[in-house]
Structure formats: structure tokens, C-alpha cells
Write a protein that holds these residues in place. Structure first.
Motif, PDB file in Angstrom:
ATOM      1  N   UNK A  44       0.872  -1.179   0.000  1.00  0.00           N
ATOM      2  CA  UNK A  44       0.000   0.000   0.000  1.00  0.00           C
ATOM      3  C   UNK A  44       0.906   1.225   0.000  1.00  0.00           C
ATOM      4  N   UNK A  45       0.749   2.060  -1.004  1.00  0.00           N
ATOM      5  CA  UNK A  45       1.572   3.256  -1.158  1.00  0.00           C
ATOM      6  C   UNK A  45       0.734   4.478  -0.781  1.00  0.00           C
ATOM      7  N   UNK A  46       1.186   5.202   0.229  1.00  0.00           N
ATOM      8  CA  UNK A  46       0.477   6.382   0.693  1.00  0.00           C
ATOM      9  C   UNK A  46       0.955   7.633  -0.018  1.00  0.00           C
ATOM     10  N   UNK A  47       0.018   8.560  -0.228  1.00  0.00           N
ATOM     11  CA  UNK A  47       0.350   9.841  -0.841  1.00  0.00           C
ATOM     12  C   UNK A  47      -0.648  10.889  -0.353  1.00  0.00           C
ATOM     13  N   UNK A  48      -0.337  12.137  -0.587  1.00  0.00           N
ATOM     14  CA  UNK A  48      -1.222  13.238  -0.213  1.00  0.00           C
ATOM     15  C   UNK A  48      -1.740  13.884  -1.480  1.00  0.00           C
ATOM     16  N   UNK A  49      -3.076  14.005  -1.588  1.00  0.00           N
ATOM     17  CA  UNK A  49      -3.647  14.597  -2.798  1.00  0.00           C
ATOM     18  C   UNK A  49      -3.542  16.125  -2.757  1.00  0.00           C
ATOM     19  N   UNK A  50      -4.015  16.766  -3.806  1.00  0.00           N
ATOM     20  CA  UNK A  50      -3.897  18.216  -3.938  1.00  0.00           C
ATOM     21  C   UNK A  50      -4.649  18.973  -2.850  1.00  0.00           C
ATOM     22  N   UNK A  51      -5.660  18.342  -2.248  1.00  0.00           N
ATOM     23  CA  UNK A  51      -6.430  18.977  -1.171  1.00  0.00           C
ATOM     24  C   UNK A  51      -5.822  18.744   0.201  1.00  0.00           C
ATOM     25  N   UNK A  52      -4.711  18.005   0.258  1.00  0.00           N
ATOM     26  CA  UNK A  52      -4.068  17.717   1.526  1.00  0.00           C
ATOM     27  C   UNK A  52      -4.585  16.468   2.220  1.00  0.00           C
ATOM     28  N   UNK A  53      -5.444  15.717   1.542  1.00  0.00           N
ATOM     29  CA  UNK A  53      -5.989  14.483   2.113  1.00  0.00           C
ATOM     30  C   UNK A  53      -5.022  13.318   1.914  1.00  0.00           C
ATOM     31  N   UNK A  86       0.584  13.395 -10.832  1.00  0.00           N
ATOM     32  CA  UNK A  86       1.624  12.830  -9.974  1.00  0.00           C
ATOM     33  C   UNK A  86       1.505  13.409  -8.567  1.00  0.00           C
ATOM     34  N   UNK A  87       1.734  12.534  -7.575  1.00  0.00           N
ATOM     35  CA  UNK A  87       1.677  12.925  -6.168  1.00  0.00           C
ATOM     36  C   UNK A  87       2.944  12.450  -5.465  1.00  0.00           C
ATOM     37  N   UNK A  88       3.348  13.151  -4.415  1.00  0.00           N
ATOM     38  CA  UNK A  88       4.493  12.746  -3.613  1.00  0.00           C
ATOM     39  C   UNK A  88       4.115  11.550  -2.750  1.00  0.00           C
ATOM     40  N   UNK A  89       4.971  10.540  -2.743  1.00  0.00           N
ATOM     41  CA  UNK A  89       4.749   9.357  -1.916  1.00  0.00           C
ATOM     42  C   UNK A  89       5.111   9.694  -0.480  1.00  0.00           C
ATOM     43  N   UNK A  90       4.226   9.329   0.444  1.00  0.00           N
ATOM     44  CA  UNK A  90       4.474   9.620   1.862  1.00  0.00           C
ATOM     45  C   UNK A  90       4.894   8.385   2.650  1.00  0.00           C
ATOM     46  N   UNK A  91       4.711   7.205   2.085  1.00  0.00           N
ATOM     47  CA  UNK A  91       5.115   5.984   2.780  1.00  0.00           C
ATOM     48  C   UNK A  91       4.633   4.744   2.056  1.00  0.00           C
ATOM     49  N   UNK A  92       5.116   3.607   2.498  1.00  0.00           N
ATOM     50  CA  UNK A  92       4.768   2.344   1.873  1.00  0.00           C
ATOM     51  C   UNK A  92       4.749   1.248   2.932  1.00  0.00           C
ATOM     52  N   UNK A  93       3.689   0.437   2.938  1.00  0.00           N
ATOM     53  CA  UNK A  93       3.551  -0.660   3.878  1.00  0.00           C
ATOM     54  C   UNK A  93       3.109  -1.908   3.139  1.00  0.00           C
ATOM     55  N   UNK A  94       3.236  -3.046   3.788  1.00  0.00           N
ATOM     56  CA  UNK A  94       2.705  -4.278   3.224  1.00  0.00           C
ATOM     57  C   UNK A  94       1.189  -4.184   3.296  1.00  0.00           C
ATOM     58  N   UNK A  95       0.514  -4.576   2.233  1.00  0.00           N
ATOM     59  CA  UNK A  95      -0.952  -4.515   2.199  1.00  0.00           C
ATOM     60  C   UNK A  95      -1.538  -5.563   3.152  1.00  0.00           C
ATOM     61  N   UNK A  96      -2.477  -5.118   3.962  1.00  0.00           N
ATOM     62  CA  UNK A  96      -3.250  -6.022   4.806  1.00  0.00           C
ATOM     63  C   UNK A  96      -4.712  -5.816   4.457  1.00  0.00           C
ATOM     64  N   UNK A  97      -5.523  -6.765   4.785  1.00  0.00           N
ATOM     65  CA  UNK A  97      -6.955  -6.632   4.452  1.00  0.00           C
ATOM     66  C   UNK A  97      -7.649  -5.629   5.284  1.00  0.00           C
TER      67      UNK A  97
END
Length: 97
Positions: A44-53, A86-97
Motif C-alpha cells: 500500500x503506497x500512501x500519498x497526499x492529494x492536492x487537497x491535503x488528504x 503525480x503525487x508525492x509518496x508519503x510511505x509504503x507498507x505491506x498490504x493487509x486486508x
């Protein structure tokens, strides 16, 4: 076993190498399409959208690369393409359900 799937070319733009993704050619042989079991690892790759979410997407990852992209920070400072943005990546984790 070499897993294969069809997807948008931009889904792994700039991050495919870090995730161990290799783009196949029509002439490649020995590829398995549509395998549901076993499945490739997912992160799971986390990022922040243009609205800051904070948002996230799931991408396949070569098992040997999971440590590099999660605890190793291999995706830090990279961008992920969602649609045509394109968005800046904020983190990455192993996907869990």
C-alpha cells in the motif's frame, strides 16, 4: 513463476524498478496471466492529494523488494502517478486486508 497482468502503463511509472516490476513484450513467453492463487505480494503506497488528504493505492511488488520499499524507504522522494496526476509518496507498507 512469472506473473503477468495488463494494466495502465502509468500505474508503475517511476516506481516500477523499486517494486521489481518488469514490463513484458508481446513476444515474451512463460508468463502467467490471471493467477489468483498464489498471488504476487502487494504493498500500500500512501500519498497526499492536492487537497491535503491522505490517500493510498495498492501495487504489486516483487517479494524480494518488499523490505526495500517498506522499511528501506526506496520510494521516499518519488512520485506516484494516479490517472494523469503525480503525487508525492508519503510511505509504503505491506498490504493487509
Amino acid at each position: 513463476m512469472r506473473y503477468a497482468w495488463r494494466g495502465k502503463k502509468t500505474a508503475y511509472k517511476d516506481i516500477g524498478d523499486a517494486l521489481g516490476v518488469v514490463f513484458a513484450k508481446d513476444t515474451d513467453t512463460g508468463l502467467m496471466y490471471g493467477a489468483n492463487s498464489p498471488r504476487p505480494a502487494e504493498v500500500r503506497i500512501g500519498y497526499t492529494d492536492a487537497s491535503g488528504n491522505s490517500k493510498s493505492v495498492v501495487r504489486f511488488c516483487e517479494p524480494d523488494k518488499i523490505g526495500d520499499v517498506t522499511t528501506g524507504g526506496k520510494l521516499n522522494g518519488k512520485k506516484i502517478t494516479i490517472g494523469s496526476t503525480q503525487y508525492n509518496i508519503s510511505g509504503c507498507t505491506i498490504k493487509t486486508n
